[in-house]
Scaffold this active site. Structure first.
Site, PDB file in Angstrom:
ATOM      1  N   HIS A  50       0.843  -1.200   0.000  1.00 33.72           N
ATOM      2  CA  HIS A  50       0.000   0.000   0.000  1.00 33.72           C
ATOM      3  C   HIS A  50       0.877   1.249   0.000  1.00 33.72           C
ATOM      4  CE1 HIS A  50      -2.620  -3.071   1.871  1.00 33.72           C
ATOM      5  NE2 HIS A  50      -3.585  -2.463   1.203  1.00 33.72           N
ATOM      6  N   ALA A  52     -10.919  -4.667   0.329  1.00 34.96           N
ATOM      7  CA  ALA A  52     -11.953  -4.283   1.278  1.00 34.96           C
ATOM      8  C   ALA A  52     -12.231  -2.804   1.035  1.00 34.96           C
ATOM      9  CB  ALA A  52     -11.455  -4.501   2.696  1.00 34.96           C
ATOM     10  N   MET A 106      -8.149   2.048  -0.197  1.00 35.44           N
ATOM     11  CA  MET A 106      -6.779   2.601  -0.183  1.00 35.44           C
ATOM     12  C   MET A 106      -5.822   1.769  -1.031  1.00 35.44           C
ATOM     13  SD  MET A 106      -6.590   3.229   3.930  1.00 35.44           S
ATOM     14  CE  MET A 106      -8.028   3.838   4.842  1.00 35.44           C
ATOM     15  N   SER A 107      -6.343   1.117  -2.056  1.00 37.45           N
ATOM     16  CA  SER A 107      -5.462   0.208  -2.813  1.00 37.45           C
ATOM     17  C   SER A 107      -5.942   0.062  -4.255  1.00 37.45           C
ATOM     18  CB  SER A 107      -5.453  -1.170  -2.133  1.00 37.45           C
ATOM     19  OG  SER A 107      -6.706  -1.801  -2.269  1.00 37.45           O
ATOM     20  N   HIS A 110     -10.822  -0.468  11.697  1.00 39.19           N
ATOM     21  CA  HIS A 110     -10.206  -1.634  11.045  1.00 39.19           C
ATOM     22  C   HIS A 110     -10.826  -2.942  11.545  1.00 39.19           C
ATOM     23  CE1 HIS A 110      -7.258  -3.559   8.563  1.00 39.19           C
ATOM     24  NE2 HIS A 110      -6.636  -4.140   9.561  1.00 39.19           N
TER      25      HIS A 110
END
Ligand code: HPA
Length: 286
Positions: A90, A120, A223-224, A261
């Site tokens: 990441h 996710a 975020m990916s 998370h």
């Protein structure tokens, strides 16, 4: 200041990694799978597995996030030779955005033709429920808007063209195949199709940011994935992507909900088997 004449990582480095891998396995994968947070269990389904911890692979970056094991797994999934990344890299971990995509170019030089990405994501679309699986139709590359595109810098034509098209990033035929596969598995009721938006992270979004992303037409945020897809398309791989909606984003100032998370991991555990079944059935048909 002059622009750098060096690629951010060199063809020769990728080639060295590929040669090392080919010397250690007979598997010649046509399909590569990048497993998102908590979705690495997919790699355990591979038969005749050969596992390489990232640390052992020349030139490979190492993963640092808890829940990202950091292994490249070669093997057969439903009879198809595959390579699986258990744990991705990441941008928020501190890697250069181009380094995040190093494995994709390794896949390309290995002879991979299709890339499957999973992640996710937070649900922005108000119709989405926690636990929905969203096939990615398109993406919004917010780090790219800010100059963090993995293809910035000199272009090496051995990988692809200087100005690659992105309007066809996600393969329509694969999406159609996946839709039919999901239907056959009885997954209709939680299958969605939408636009994934990448932010750099590691912070979750503010309420105002969520509202902006909704206005932009994004259905899910994470975020990916986007850097890997950009580089995969640059070198001509077909791409299929899935986002697991692990939480609903907070877009209301009166809400007591907080993105965290733990919720992401709990939802992932709930749906991990379904994602595995969908991907492995899909791989069989590719
Ligand atoms: N925002 C960003 N990334 C995420 C989220 C979220 O709500 N959920 C899982 N990854």
């Amino acid at each position: 200041m002059a622009a750098s004449s060096e690629c951010r990582y060199k063809y020769e480095e990728c080639k060295e990694t590929v040669d090392w891998l080919l010397a250690h396995t007979n598997i010649q994968p046509k399909v590569a799978i990048i497993c998102g947070s908590g979705l690495g269990g997919l790699s355990d389904l591979l038969n005749n597995r050969i596992v390489f911890p990232y640390m052992d692979i020349p030139n490979f970056p190492h993963s640092t996030v808890a829940g990202h094991a950091g292994e490249l797994v070669f093997g057969e999934l439903n009879g198809k030779q595959c390579v699986c990344m258990k744990g991705r890299f990441h941008f928020y971990e501190g890697y250069d955005i181009a380094m995040v995509t190093f494995p994709v170019r390794v896949f390309f030089l290995l002879g991979v033709e299709t890339l499957i990405v999973t992640n996710a994501a937070g649900g922005l679309n108000s119709n989405y429920k926690v636990g929905d699986i969203m096939m990615i139709k398109d993406h919004i590359n917010i780090p790219g808007f800010a100059g963090q595109n993995p293809l910035c810098g000199p272009n090496d034509e051995r990988f692809g063209v200087r100005f690659p098209c992105m309007s066809d990033a996600y393969d329509k035929d694969l999406a159609q195949l996946a839709r039919q596969t999901a239907k056959d598995l009885g997954f209709d009721e939680f299958l969605q199709q939408g636009v994934y938006c990448m932010l750099a992270g590691p912070t979750y979004e503010t309420v105002a940011e969520c509202k902006v992303l909704q206005l932009l037409g994004a259905d899910a945020v994470g975020m990916s994935t986007v850097p890997e897809v950009v580089v995969a398309r640059h070198c001509g791989l077909r791409v299929f992507g899935l986002s697991l909606i692990t939480n609903k984003v907070v877009s209301d100032y009166n809400s007591e909900e907080r993105a965290n998370h733990d919720e992401v991991l709990t939802t992932t555990n709930m749906r991990t088997q379904d994602i595995q079944r969908l991907v492995s059935h899909l791989v069989k048909k590719i």
